[in-house]
Design an enzyme around this catalytic site. Sequence first.
Site, PDB file in Angstrom:
ATOM      1  N   CYS C  78     -25.761 -19.775  22.501  1.00  0.00           N
ATOM      2  CA  CYS C  78     -25.835 -18.354  22.846  1.00  0.00           C
ATOM      3  C   CYS C  78     -25.234 -18.710  24.816  1.00  0.00           C
ATOM      4  CB  CYS C  78     -27.880 -18.555  22.945  1.00  0.00           C
ATOM      5  SG  CYS C  78     -28.027 -17.711  24.132  1.00  0.00           S
ATOM      6  N   VAL C  79     -24.505 -17.524  25.168  1.00  0.00           N
ATOM      7  CA  VAL C  79     -23.622 -17.860  26.352  1.00  0.00           C
ATOM      8  C   VAL C  79     -24.597 -17.745  27.328  1.00  0.00           C
ATOM      9  CG1 VAL C  79     -23.895 -15.733  26.039  1.00  0.00           C
ATOM     10  CG2 VAL C  79     -22.539 -16.391  27.554  1.00  0.00           C
TER      11      VAL C  79
END
Lengths: 121, 96, 129, 105
Positions: C78-79
């Site tokens: 997840c960025v």
Amino acid sequence: MNKSHSFTFITRSAPYGSNRPNLCLDTALAASVFEQQVNYIFMEDGVYQLLKNQDAGSINSKTLGNILETLNLYGVENIYICADAMEERNLSADDLVISAKLISNDEFKTILLDSNTVFNL
Amino acid sequence: MNILHTVSQSPKSRLLESCLNIVSDGDAILFIEDGVYYCKREDLLEQVTNTVKCFGLKEDLIARGLQIKGESTVENASYRKFVELCVNYDKVISWF
Amino acid sequence: MKFSIVVYAAPYSSEAASTAYNFVRTLLDEGHEIYRLFFFSDGVHNANSLVATPQDETNLQHGWDKLIRNHELDSVVCVTSAIKRGIVNQQEADRHGLVAASITDSSEISGLGQLIDAALNSDRVVNFG
Amino acid sequence: MTNAPALDKEGYLQELDEWDEEVATILAQKENIDLSAAHWEIIKLLRSFYRRHQLSPATRALINLVKRELGPDKGKSVYLMKLFRGSPAKTASKIAGLPKPDNCI
């Protein structure tokens, strides 16, 4: 892609003490972008996220209660609060920033059984 | 449309009590990680084992010196059984 | 059956990442398909390549990397969780002026939409935290 | 004339406090937009929304917000796209001096 997928998000942690309420919210907002059915359920300490008069600027955080007020703008319309959680904490609807349907544990069970994916934070 | 619940913290977390509030008849509970200490809490488990099947993850039990005896209400589950339970129940809800 | 797995926990601070790893290995052994691994929150540390562990301890990051490569799994970090925790690829490192890239090559950085997409396309989503 | 404000690589303000109407005009020019009353109406709405909720609304939320506050004729994606080309949520947030909205896919 199944367009009628239903997601249920159970948020049962108090705000600020951990990032769990934010993880839950961010994931629900992502689900709403996909235009899926999204149920959002405040359980146990999760109801504290909805208390009025929060001001988390004092601890250098964003005020979660103010953000949660926007859930309906994101298309998250099925917002529920566990009736037990409110009662155990001596809270009433007047104490909260949004109005949402209070549900019994039996109603809660039905929502879970009807969901395709459940995130429980 | 039954649900597999995994419970992964020790009894002091009261996670099982939370889970039991919304467990339906026919659901199953799998204790993993520190959750396996619940396998020794017959006092909490006996109220549900008539309607809900309970399992403890074998590797986590062994690691902690816990054993499930023949007459226990909780069954041993290997990782293979964990996978099988995920397949046999319609969805998985994790309690952590 | 098609599974997606979500990992919220860092290696070493709790057992959850290791449970997830064992579960994924068993899924593959049993012939199930993995649609996506999604590392979220502290789980992004599972994709940190800048890790050294003593010889007699398990290097879980290495284990994931090998597993993902050998089975050509789709692994997403997840960025928003990753960048805050210093898990970046070269592109993100350059963009934010950071000294090094840290993510294992086998995982890619992307958004939460990938988690929702995984749920829509899998028969089961299993969370480990 | 205000000095050009510091922007990040995607053109959002680095210091949100530096925003004023002149900065908005500069940011809009970079997007080839001449700000009209219709633009300002949305920018002001976005800024007051951000003040209250500390959130840049993503596309769907922006449309619903405009619909609620300015009526159904304006709360439409065609109307907003005409004003703020590309992704209206991103472009409008940028000109209004807000952070990039999350969850814009």
